[in-house]
Design an enzyme around this catalytic site. Structure first.
Site, PDB file in Angstrom:
ATOM      1  N   GLU A   5       0.846  -1.196   0.000  1.00  0.00           N
ATOM      2  CA  GLU A   5       0.000   0.000   0.000  1.00  0.00           C
ATOM      3  C   GLU A   5       0.879   1.243   0.000  1.00  0.00           C
ATOM      4  O   GLU A   5       1.804   1.352   0.804  1.00  0.00           O
ATOM      5  CB  GLU A   5      -0.897   0.008   1.232  1.00  0.00           C
ATOM      6  N   CYS A  36      -1.824   8.455   4.844  1.00  0.00           N
ATOM      7  CA  CYS A  36      -1.783   8.041   3.443  1.00  0.00           C
ATOM      8  C   CYS A  36      -3.054   8.451   2.707  1.00  0.00           C
ATOM      9  O   CYS A  36      -3.093   8.441   1.477  1.00  0.00           O
ATOM     10  CB  CYS A  36      -1.562   6.531   3.334  1.00  0.00           C
TER      11      CYS A  36
END
Length: 603
Positions: free
Chosen positions: A333, A367
């Site tokens: 990710e 993020c």
């Protein structure tokens, strides 16, 4: 008409089969194939409800407020030695590295050492050995360990980990508690998903004849978990979700999240995770990646970080693909160019509040942080610009332990230097209009002012690249260019989270179509940050990652190598199909002859 050669071949084969027919018939009674039970047992589980850990209020005078103050004082008054842990053996070595406070770089809270290449190689061998036994542990036992760990972290370890996150990672009180609550959710909800996955069986259309079942196995070898600084919950997920599924793990924690990660490791050990299943291996990133990718036992890499680092890891694995015992799995990710897209029908107050929180909470280092705001021209000057700038100017930026602090310093020197490069670029680019902020200071800690910049060119790198900073870029589009702007946004933004603000249902459907393929999570009239495990599984595609959707059952399947078991309940004695007349007759004759031979031998 059958030839003599064909008959001879059949006879020769049957002569060899005669002994098999006799032995099979003698063995049948001892096989004990009863339809009332199966030789291979399978674990079945009752389903459990999914619920999220409750966030604490931390009101003035509350018990949780007192407990977190006590935990903060205990950590600040002691420099914690953090070891390398391999197969439950703690190694402290020189402890020449330190974890500092981002908002006070003269103060540090932990000492630790980097594992050498030889130490990492030893950890690989021990982990691969531990995986063999851990893979045999019943799912029910693993589930019980994870449930106990969730209770420990929600209770005994909660304030200790919250305090370590505030101090070491620079999160405010509520942001730290959200992180711990998400960690509890990961540990509590993943076993619920595992129950459901374990209950699955392939079709059993003839249960009196055979039984089919699927066994969830771990991957052979070891998994390398390379974890980020910004979420302790994500770090624990990267290390312990593969372990839940039967894998052994080498966990390389981030230097900037070391203490909170160490407390999680201690809690998991106390819960009962077997020795050597998860090994705590602080290391220099280049050393760790080189050693794990050159091992033939590498089964997978679990990574959260920047896309540039992911590309390096992927290339390292690809270059050595011929040496591996298995094809390594990469579940990764990265961040994205997350955005808020505003329509003329949107509520401006909703847009302003959600954008400020998404852009500036935790200094834009999530993020999922919002770094682009697309606003129609008719709304920007009259309804959004001034209140957005006014509220941003009032944000209190200070030490993370102050309860009124909105956000604190960025994580470290490297982050500060990178962000300061962006600020210099903004000051010097004529196509960028600095509206507020644009300054920083590292006199005491790594502070960056909340910054808003209007960008006039969508091809500017500021509109494309992930910044991981308290910088919000604004692009004002012409009202009659909404479709063309969305098309351009879909091309340049790489696919983690986004939000659309509108009350026009026709436009919302249009936006959902426009951003269908480039956004992992699309929010309607809500900020692009703040997903909950089990409610909004998290992950994005394109160059923002492999879109595994953490917080869903599918995520667990990434770390298992299922095996199908077929158990036959009826003996098989005929090797020929019904239409094979010769074969059927010859087999009957061979069976009769074998019986006669057997009778003579017995007499």
């Amino acid at each position: 008409m059958k030839s003599k050669m064909a008959l001879g071949t059949v006879s020769n084969r049957l002569s060899a089969l005669q002994r098999l027919v006799v032995s099979a018939k003698r063995a049948l009674p001892s096989l004990g194939r009863q339809h009332s039970h199966y030789a291979i047992e399978k674990e079945y589980f009752d389903m459990m409800p999914v619920y999220n850990e409750k966030l604490l209020d931390y009101k003035s005078g509350s018990e949780e407020r007192k407990q977190v103050k006590l935990a903060l004082a205990q950590i600040l008054n002691r420099i914690e030695p953090v070891p390398i842990v391999i197969d439950d053996v703690e190694m402290y070595q020189e402890c020449d590295k330190v974890q500092i406070l981002p908002y006070n770089r003269d103060h540090y809270i932990a000492r630790y050492s980097y594992a050498s290449a030889a130490t990492i190689e030893d950890a690989i061998d021990l982990a691969a050995h531990a995986q063999i036994e851990w893979n045999k542990v019943k799912l029910s036992k693993r589930i019980a360990i994870w449930e106990k760990a969730a209770d420990l972290i929600a209770g005994k370890y909660r304030f200790k980990i919250v305090a370590a996150i505030m101090l070491g990672q620079g999160k405010t009180l509520m942001q730290a508690d959200m992180d711990v609550a998400e960690l509890v959710d990961v540990l509590r909800i993943n076993p619920i998903y595992l129950r459901d996955l374990a209950n699955y069986e392939p079709a059993n259309l003839n249960p009196d004849v055979c039984r089919n079942q699927m066994v969830l196995r771990g991957l052979n070898g070891f998994v390398a978990a390379i974890t980020p600084f910004n979420y302790t919950s994500i770090a624990a997920n990267l290390a312990y979700t593969p372990a839940l599924m039967g894998n052994a793990v080498l966990w390389k924690p981030s230097d900037s999240a070391l203490l909170s990660n160490w407390y999680v490791f201690q809690a998991m050990r106390e819960a009962g995770v077997s020795d050597g299943v998860v090994n705590f291996v602080p290391a220099r990133p280049t050393t760790f990646s080189k050693v794990v990718t050159r091992s033939s036992k590498l089964a997978g890499i679990h990574f959260t970080g920047t896309s540039s680092v992911l590309k390096i890891l992927w290339r390292m694995v690809a270059d050595k693909i011929d040496i591996y015992d298995h094809y390594p799995r990469l579940a990764c990710e990265c961040g994205g160019k997350n955005f808020h897209f505003v329509h003329t029908s949107a509520d401006p107050n909703d847009v302003i509040a959600c954008t400020i929180r998404a852009a500036f909470e935790y200094a834009g280092q999530k993020c999922s942080s919002c770094s682009m705001l697309y606003v129609p021209k008719s709304m920007w000057e009259s309804r959004i610009k001034q209140p957005l700038l006014h509220i941003t100017q009032q944000l209190f930026v200070s030490e993370a332990t102050y309860c009124d602090c909105f956000f604190s310093a960025v994580i470290n020197q490297a982050a500060f230097d990178r962000i300061f490069t962006y600020l210099r670029y903004i000051h010097n680019d004529p196509k960028c209009e600095l509206l507020i902020g644009g300054k920083g200071s590292k006199t005491k800690g790594y502070y960056i002012d909340p910054t808003i910049v209007q960008v006039h060119d969508l091809d500017n790198f500021l509109c494309k690249d992930e910044l991981m900073a308290p910088i919000l870029c604004v692009y004002v589009y012409e009202d009659n260019q909404v479709e063309q702007t969305m098309e351009k946004v879909a091309q340049i933004n790489h696919g983690l989270t986004a939000s659309v603000f509108a009350t026009d249902s026709k436009f919302i459907k249009q936006a959902c179509d426009a951003f269908r393929c480039n956004v992992g999570t699309l929010n309607i009239n809500d900020k692009c940050t703040g997903s909950k495990v089990g409610q909004q599984p998290f992950g994005g595609g394109a160059i923002s990652g492999t879109n595994e959707k953490m917080g869903s059952p599918q995520y667990l399947l990434r770390w298992t190598s299922p095996q199908i078991l077929k158990e036959s309940l009826v003996p098989h004695t005929n090797i020929y199909y019904p239409y094979m007349e010769l074969g059927s007759n010859e087999l009957k004759r061979a069976t009769l002859e074998s019986r006669e031979t057997s009778t003579k031998v017995e007499h």
